[in-house]
Design a protein around this motif. Structure first.
Motif, PDB file in Angstrom:
ATOM      1  N   VAL A   1      -0.262   2.740 -14.070  1.00  0.00           N
ATOM      2  CA  VAL A   1       1.149   3.155 -14.109  1.00  0.00           C
ATOM      3  C   VAL A   1       1.237   4.352 -15.054  1.00  0.00           C
ATOM      4  N   ASP A   2       1.798   5.453 -14.532  1.00  0.00           N
ATOM      5  CA  ASP A   2       1.883   6.684 -15.307  1.00  0.00           C
ATOM      6  C   ASP A   2       3.350   7.058 -15.492  1.00  0.00           C
ATOM      7  N   LYS A   3       3.830   6.977 -16.713  1.00  0.00           N
ATOM      8  CA  LYS A   3       5.247   7.247 -17.025  1.00  0.00           C
ATOM      9  C   LYS A   3       6.171   6.506 -16.062  1.00  0.00           C
ATOM     10  N   GLY A   4       5.824   5.273 -15.803  1.00  0.00           N
ATOM     11  CA  GLY A   4       6.673   4.433 -14.961  1.00  0.00           C
ATOM     12  C   GLY A   4       6.314   4.449 -13.485  1.00  0.00           C
ATOM     13  N   MET A   5       5.568   5.486 -13.027  1.00  0.00           N
ATOM     14  CA  MET A   5       5.199   5.553 -11.608  1.00  0.00           C
ATOM     15  C   MET A   5       3.932   4.744 -11.357  1.00  0.00           C
ATOM     16  N   PHE A   6       3.934   4.019 -10.259  1.00  0.00           N
ATOM     17  CA  PHE A   6       2.739   3.241  -9.915  1.00  0.00           C
ATOM     18  C   PHE A   6       1.738   4.175  -9.231  1.00  0.00           C
ATOM     19  N   VAL A   7       0.525   4.321  -9.798  1.00  0.00           N
ATOM     20  CA  VAL A   7      -0.412   5.327  -9.269  1.00  0.00           C
ATOM     21  C   VAL A   7      -1.740   4.779  -8.739  1.00  0.00           C
ATOM     22  N   ASN A   8      -2.113   3.564  -9.107  1.00  0.00           N
ATOM     23  CA  ASN A   8      -3.385   3.067  -8.572  1.00  0.00           C
ATOM     24  C   ASN A   8      -3.487   1.548  -8.696  1.00  0.00           C
ATOM     25  N   TYR A   9      -4.416   1.007  -7.876  1.00  0.00           N
ATOM     26  CA  TYR A   9      -4.708  -0.425  -7.909  1.00  0.00           C
ATOM     27  C   TYR A   9      -6.024  -0.676  -8.640  1.00  0.00           C
ATOM     28  N   LEU A  10      -6.261  -1.917  -8.948  1.00  0.00           N
ATOM     29  CA  LEU A  10      -7.596  -2.359  -9.342  1.00  0.00           C
ATOM     30  C   LEU A  10      -8.355  -2.554  -8.035  1.00  0.00           C
TER      31      LEU A  10
ATOM     32  N   ILE B   1       0.801  -1.231   0.000  1.00  0.00           N
ATOM     33  CA  ILE B   1       0.000   0.000   0.000  1.00  0.00           C
ATOM     34  C   ILE B   1       0.836   1.284   0.000  1.00  0.00           C
ATOM     35  N   ASP B   2       2.008   1.246   0.657  1.00  0.00           N
ATOM     36  CA  ASP B   2       2.853   2.440   0.697  1.00  0.00           C
ATOM     37  C   ASP B   2       3.405   2.805  -0.688  1.00  0.00           C
ATOM     38  N   LYS B   3       3.252   1.910  -1.649  1.00  0.00           N
ATOM     39  CA  LYS B   3       3.884   2.153  -2.951  1.00  0.00           C
ATOM     40  C   LYS B   3       3.024   2.990  -3.893  1.00  0.00           C
ATOM     41  N   VAL B   4       1.738   3.160  -3.568  1.00  0.00           N
ATOM     42  CA  VAL B   4       0.893   3.906  -4.491  1.00  0.00           C
ATOM     43  C   VAL B   4       1.353   5.368  -4.535  1.00  0.00           C
ATOM     44  N   ASP B   5       1.524   5.907  -5.715  1.00  0.00           N
ATOM     45  CA  ASP B   5       2.041   7.266  -5.962  1.00  0.00           C
ATOM     46  C   ASP B   5       3.485   7.445  -5.487  1.00  0.00           C
ATOM     47  N   ASN B   6       4.158   6.361  -5.229  1.00  0.00           N
ATOM     48  CA  ASN B   6       5.427   6.472  -4.524  1.00  0.00           C
ATOM     49  C   ASN B   6       6.424   5.404  -4.950  1.00  0.00           C
ATOM     50  N   PHE B   7       6.222   4.821  -6.137  1.00  0.00           N
ATOM     51  CA  PHE B   7       7.067   3.699  -6.506  1.00  0.00           C
ATOM     52  C   PHE B   7       7.270   3.675  -8.007  1.00  0.00           C
ATOM     53  N   LYS B   8       8.552   3.513  -8.387  1.00  0.00           N
ATOM     54  CA  LYS B   8       8.868   3.441  -9.804  1.00  0.00           C
ATOM     55  C   LYS B   8       8.683   1.992 -10.251  1.00  0.00           C
ATOM     56  N   TYR B   9       7.597   1.763 -10.937  1.00  0.00           N
ATOM     57  CA  TYR B   9       7.286   0.405 -11.404  1.00  0.00           C
ATOM     58  C   TYR B   9       8.093   0.053 -12.638  1.00  0.00           C
ATOM     59  N   GLY B  10       8.270   1.056 -13.520  1.00  0.00           N
ATOM     60  CA  GLY B  10       8.996   0.783 -14.763  1.00  0.00           C
ATOM     61  C   GLY B  10       9.650   2.046 -15.291  1.00  0.00           C
ATOM     62  N   SER B  11      10.131   1.980 -16.512  1.00  0.00           N
ATOM     63  CA  SER B  11      10.779   3.144 -17.124  1.00  0.00           C
ATOM     64  C   SER B  11       9.711   4.173 -17.523  1.00  0.00           C
ATOM     65  N   VAL B  12      10.141   5.351 -17.934  1.00  0.00           N
ATOM     66  CA  VAL B  12       9.191   6.415 -18.321  1.00  0.00           C
ATOM     67  C   VAL B  12       8.331   6.017 -19.511  1.00  0.00           C
ATOM     68  N   HIS B  13       8.769   4.999 -20.242  1.00  0.00           N
ATOM     69  CA  HIS B  13       7.983   4.573 -21.414  1.00  0.00           C
ATOM     70  C   HIS B  13       6.750   3.770 -21.026  1.00  0.00           C
ATOM     71  N   VAL B  14       6.710   3.346 -19.756  1.00  0.00           N
ATOM     72  CA  VAL B  14       5.672   2.396 -19.350  1.00  0.00           C
ATOM     73  C   VAL B  14       4.437   3.111 -18.806  1.00  0.00           C
ATOM     74  N   ASN B  15       3.342   3.030 -19.556  1.00  0.00           N
ATOM     75  CA  ASN B  15       2.043   3.581 -19.147  1.00  0.00           C
ATOM     76  C   ASN B  15       1.017   2.461 -19.219  1.00  0.00           C
ATOM     77  N   ILE B  16       0.404   2.178 -18.088  1.00  0.00           N
ATOM     78  CA  ILE B  16      -0.538   1.051 -18.062  1.00  0.00           C
ATOM     79  C   ILE B  16      -1.869   1.534 -17.471  1.00  0.00           C
ATOM     80  N   ASN B  17      -2.965   1.146 -18.119  1.00  0.00           N
ATOM     81  CA  ASN B  17      -4.270   1.541 -17.604  1.00  0.00           C
ATOM     82  C   ASN B  17      -5.216   0.348 -17.512  1.00  0.00           C
ATOM     83  N   SER B  18      -6.286   0.547 -16.740  1.00  0.00           N
ATOM     84  CA  SER B  18      -7.399  -0.402 -16.716  1.00  0.00           C
ATOM     85  C   SER B  18      -8.536   0.278 -17.460  1.00  0.00           C
ATOM     86  N   ASP B  19      -9.057  -0.384 -18.481  1.00  0.00           N
ATOM     87  CA  ASP B  19     -10.089   0.287 -19.287  1.00  0.00           C
ATOM     88  C   ASP B  19     -11.200  -0.675 -19.719  1.00  0.00           C
TER      89      ASP B  19
END
Ligand code: ZN
Lengths: 446, 480
Positions: free
Chosen positions: B320-329, B277-295
């Protein structure tokens, strides 16, 4: 059970009276009751219970098959289901390997009468676990899940066959502050006989083994696989190797090797629906009585399991291992490894340097024929030095052939346990000590 | 059905529940499979029933039945209530859920040709044509093909005042060729591994994937693999083909981003998650190229819907927004724990299962590379296609994947095919080394039919959109 059989006979009659002239047919009626209670950190996080009656109709006209299933059980719905199965059958091509449905026989099963556990009985067990968790200051996760199945088979050969069985499981995972985790799990028969206290402590004890900061070399190690890990090997082999279909298609490591002895005498594997740690269905999904089958006997590859189809093709008798239609491959649902004669204490004592593995996680079958699996160890992986467990290790990755692990079995534990399967069912197994087990990944702690 | 469900909701209110939702689900499926020149399966089925969930004094109860007469519905509600009431006695946590506005309306799949109206004969002939072409290729021992069609009618009512109806159609399929020589078994699948590719749309999807035209190549590759060299054991750059990249996303971002997993609800079965839980908005999941969404709003997505199974309307959410982890499902119960709103990811597979957090369509957004340029830009690399095996630890951190086929890339050129390719890595490191993603021309929304989760197991349909991507310095084969 009597009430179910009466209903099933009525539903079967609805179906069979609508079968056109010249068609063969089988009706399968199941009544399943399930209940699952999952918990995490002293909270019941999820529960799910249901009851469902399902009717499955398989028709065959001169080798052409059609299958349809429904749980809408009015006479008119069942008539429609039959029509759909018959329609499907018209479009099928002739299946040369169709071997017909089962013939009547005397069903001499001891009748069973049992009910699925009541929610309050399950909550009582979970309450005990919560109390221990609080007292011992550990986080506990897990589940209790029960599934009762009543099965009725009737076909145009006038076979009527029925039985009921269940699959009841408990899984407990303890976690302590150091990050250590421990597993205990069992398949059980009666909720009244389920003693959760020792099981809870078994998992806590594992979680509390202090970590040791040692890097494990990649490559072969002496390894003790606890019942849970050994049962998983049985779970995979049932899928990859023990059916006549995988055998016949040369997909099994046993293909062409029956009668050979790749394993030591202490390796004995059977499929035994009658073992007292199981309360399995004693008939298969073609209505035939399940036989106890010795698959590996004193290290010798003896038998694979059959349904009517594979038996005819390979010129033998069915062993009563058919799955529900439309599945055509037989499957051993009650695979177990038989106990040996070493105590777990002696097994650990006999290891100068090795690894103790409680269970596996996410087994991937890399090569079905070679039985190559890969996965991680989980919830209790320990280092053994000079006959003693000296500390907990972080989870290890392994890649090895199950056959190679069994070829190198040195000792087999004198006690078997029923262990919930990761993907399906449950398998009975003892702990085993193998001289070779290939670790392919490890990480020092921190 | 609306009347029945709303009447039950009234009965639930009389029991003083703090929340209740009730779903009626009727589904129909058809599966046709052939093997070599034989029809292996022409099967179908339907099921219907009702599942009731109640929240009483902070504890959940769920019961389901296929007995839809008055007696059955009453029994179902009473049992759900009884389970909740007994559970409240031992639970120390009071469940509360996010409030949402009442929902009304309906949702249907955009489907041109209902796959159930296409004759079984036509489906069988299509598959047999494929297996015939594949069997003609010398060296092929087993050729298989299958088509699956699904129809779902879902009615949902809750004490929020919600009543919605959804009608969803799905179909898809695939082919497989297996070449065997001694102990060497090589397989190729098209368009993806397992049962193929799936879409929430009509028969037009099956026409689009054009199984027949792809049969020859599929079979030839399976045979060619017998002759191919073994995949080397080395560290190099890895380009993942789209259908396998979909699985990489599924296993290394999809599952660990499920908030119930993060909260420990899956620890005893599938495991936890490294995305604490501490990682949301606070963790580099991937490189800046990595953008992942739930749609879940995407056309044709196997994870698309109008409302999830607790009445939350479908919406796109960045994970994941530009590599930063921003939200969960997340769900209405779990989202408030991290001070967010539900992303609408509570889904059930059948009437007799409770909703749990699932993937929807979890997608890797496209980059701007062409595949040709990406290969040209790779000095020493390997290009892998189509999933063969996978294994990942309980926190979804260490993984090893195997693919059906691979080609070595040397000095910007594909040089040779290799067999039994494997790679392994650690999730954030692997995604941090993602340095290039192919553009939208190659982006495709894949449909997966077999995502297993939960206890009792629920096999969900989910979608993953992605193109191809390159990962630097990956351990290929087994580490020596
Ligand atoms: Zn999944």
């Amino acid at each position: 059970m009597d009430k179910f059989v009466k209903l099933a006979k009525t539903l079967s009659k609805y179906a069979l009276t609508n079968i056109p002239e010249g068609y063969q047919a089988q009706v399968m009626v199941t009544n399943t009751e399930t209940e699952t209670f999952r918990f995490a950190k002293n909270q019941v996080t999820q529960n799910a219970s249901d009851t469902n009656i399902y009717l499955h109709i398989t028709v065959n006209f001169e080798g052409k098959e059609g299958v349809f299933g429904t749980n809408s059980l009015s006479e008119s719905s069942i008539k429609k289901a039959v029509e759909k199965a018959v329609e499907s059958c018209k479009f099928s091509l002739k299946d040369e390997e169709f071997a017909g449905f089962a013939f009547p026989y005397e069903l001499d099963l001891e009748p069973r009468n049992f009910s699925i556990a009541k929610p309050e009985q399950i909550y009582e067990k979970i309450g005990i676990i919560f109390k221990i968790a609080k007292k011992e200051n550990v986080d506990i996760y897990g589940s209790i899940s029960n599934e009762k199945t009543m099965l009725y088979i009737e076909n145009t050969n006038k076979l009527q066959s029925w039985d009921c069985g269940d699959l009841n499981k408990i899984v407990i995972i303890s976690e302590v502050e150091t990050g250590g985790t421990g597993y205990s799990g069992r398949g059980y028969v009666n909720i009244e006989d389920l003693d959760v206290e020792p099981l809870t402590y078994e998992s806590i004890q594992k979680a509390r083994v202090p970590f040791i900061d040692k890097e494990i070399e990649l490559g072969d190690h002496k390894v003790i696989l606890e019942s849970a890990a050994a049962a998983t090997l049985m779970n995979v082999l049932a899928f990859s190797s023990f059916s006549a279909a995988t055998y016949d298609e040369n997909r099994s490591f046993m293909s062409g090797h029956l009668g050979e002895k790749p394993f030591p005498n202490s390796v004995n594997i059977t499929d035994d629906a009658y073992h007292n740690l199981y309360r399995s269905l004693r008939i298969d999904f073609e209505g035939n009585r399940k036989s106890k089958i010795n698959i590996v006997e004193s290290g010798v590859l003896k038998n694979v399991v059959h349904n009517i189809r594979t038996a005819k093709k390979m010129n033998t008798e069915t062993t009563g291992h058919a799955l529900p239609p439309p599945q055509k491959e037989p499957f051993p649902l009650d695979v177990m490894m038989i106990e040996g004669n070493s105590s777990m204490e002696d097994m650990i004592k006999s290891v100068d340097k090795g690894i103790y593995i409680t269970r596996f996680h996410y087994i991937g079958l890399v090569d079905e024929k070679k039985t190559t699996i890969t996965g991680m160890t989980r919830n209790g992986t320990f280092l053994i030095e000079n006959g003693e467990i000296v500390g907990a290790l972080t989870d290890l990755r392994f890649t090895d052939d199950i056959t190679r692990i069994l070829e190198n079995v040195v000792k087999v534990e004198d006690t078997v346990r029923n262990i919930p399967g990761f993907l399906w069912g449950a398998n009975i197994a003892p702990g085993i000590l193998t001289g070779k087990f290939k670790i392919t990944g490890s990480k020092p702690r921190g | 059905m609306e009347k029945k469900l709303l009447a039950l909701i009234e009965q639930a209110k009389e029991l003083n529940v703090s929340y209740s939702d009730i779903r009626f689900i009727r589904d129909e499926y058809e599966r046709i499979a052939v093997k070599n020149d034989q029809v292996e399966e022409v099967a179908g089925g339907e099921s219907e029933g009702i599942g009731i969930r109640v929240l009483v004094d902070g504890a959940w109860g769920f019961y389901a039945t296929n007995q839809l007469d008055e007696e059955g519905l009453k029994m179902c509600l009473e049992k759900a209530y009884d389970i909740a009431r007994n559970g409240g006695k031992i639970s120390e946590v009071n469940v509360e859920i996010e409030e949402i506005a009442p929902q009304k309306g309906s949702y249907s799949t955009d489907c041109k040709i209902d796959p159930f109206t296409v004759s079984k004969d036509k489906k069988i002939q299509l598959l047999l044509e494929c297996t015939k072409i594949m069997m003609k290729v010398q060296g092929v021992k087993i050729a298989k093909g299958s088509l699956i069609s699904v129809k779902e009618n879902r009615c949902f009512a809750s004490t929020d005042g919600t009543y919605v109806e959804q009608n969803i159609v799905k179909c898809g399929g695939g082919i497989q060729a297996m070449a065997i020589r001694g102990d060497d078994v090589q397989m190729r699948s098209y368009p993806a591994a397992f049962d193929g590719d799936f879409s929430a749309s009509g028969w037009e999807f099956i026409e689009d994937i054009d199984l027949v035209s792809n049969s020859q190549k599929t079979a030839q590759e399976a045979v060619a693999l017998l002759e191919a060299e073994e995949c080397p054991h080395d560290v190099m750059d890895l380009i993942l083909g789209s259908s396998h990249l979909a699985l990489q996303i599924h296993e290394s971002l999809g599952h660990p981003a499920e908030l119930d997993r993060v909260l420990g609800h899956e620890i005893s079965l599938a495991g936890g998650s490294f995305l604490s839980i501490d990682k949301v908005d606070n963790f580099k999941y991937g490189s800046v190229h990595v953008n992942i969404n739930s749609d879940p709003t995407l056309y044709g997505g196997m994870g698309s819907y109008g409302w999830d199974d607790e009445g939350v309307p479908a919406k796109r959410a960045k994970l994941v927004d530009k590599g930063m982890f921003v939200n969960y499902l997340s769900s209405r119960e779990s989202a408030p724990i991290i001070n967010k709103k539900s992303t609408g990811a509570m889904r059930v597979t059948t009437f007799n299962r409770p909703p749990i957090i699932r993937m929807t369509n979890v997608n890797l957004e496209p980059g701007d590379w062409t595949l040709e340029d990406l290969i040209k830009d790779t000095k020493k690399g390997i290009y892998m296609e189509t999933t063969k095996s996978w294994s990942i630890d309980e926190l979804r951190l260490n993984f090893q994947f195997g693919c059906q086929i691979a080609w070595l890339i040397e000095d910007g050129k594909i040089t040779k095919m290799v067999k039994n390719p494997l790679y392994s890595g650690t999730t954030p490191e692997f995604w941090a080394n993602c340095d290039a993603i192919v553009n939208k021309d190659r982006w495709r929304l894949w449909g997966i039919m077999n995502c297993g989760k939960g206890e009792p197991m629920q096999t969900a349909h989910v979608g993953h959109g992605c193109s191809l991507a390159r990962f630097k310095n990956v351990q290929i084969g087994v580490k020596k």
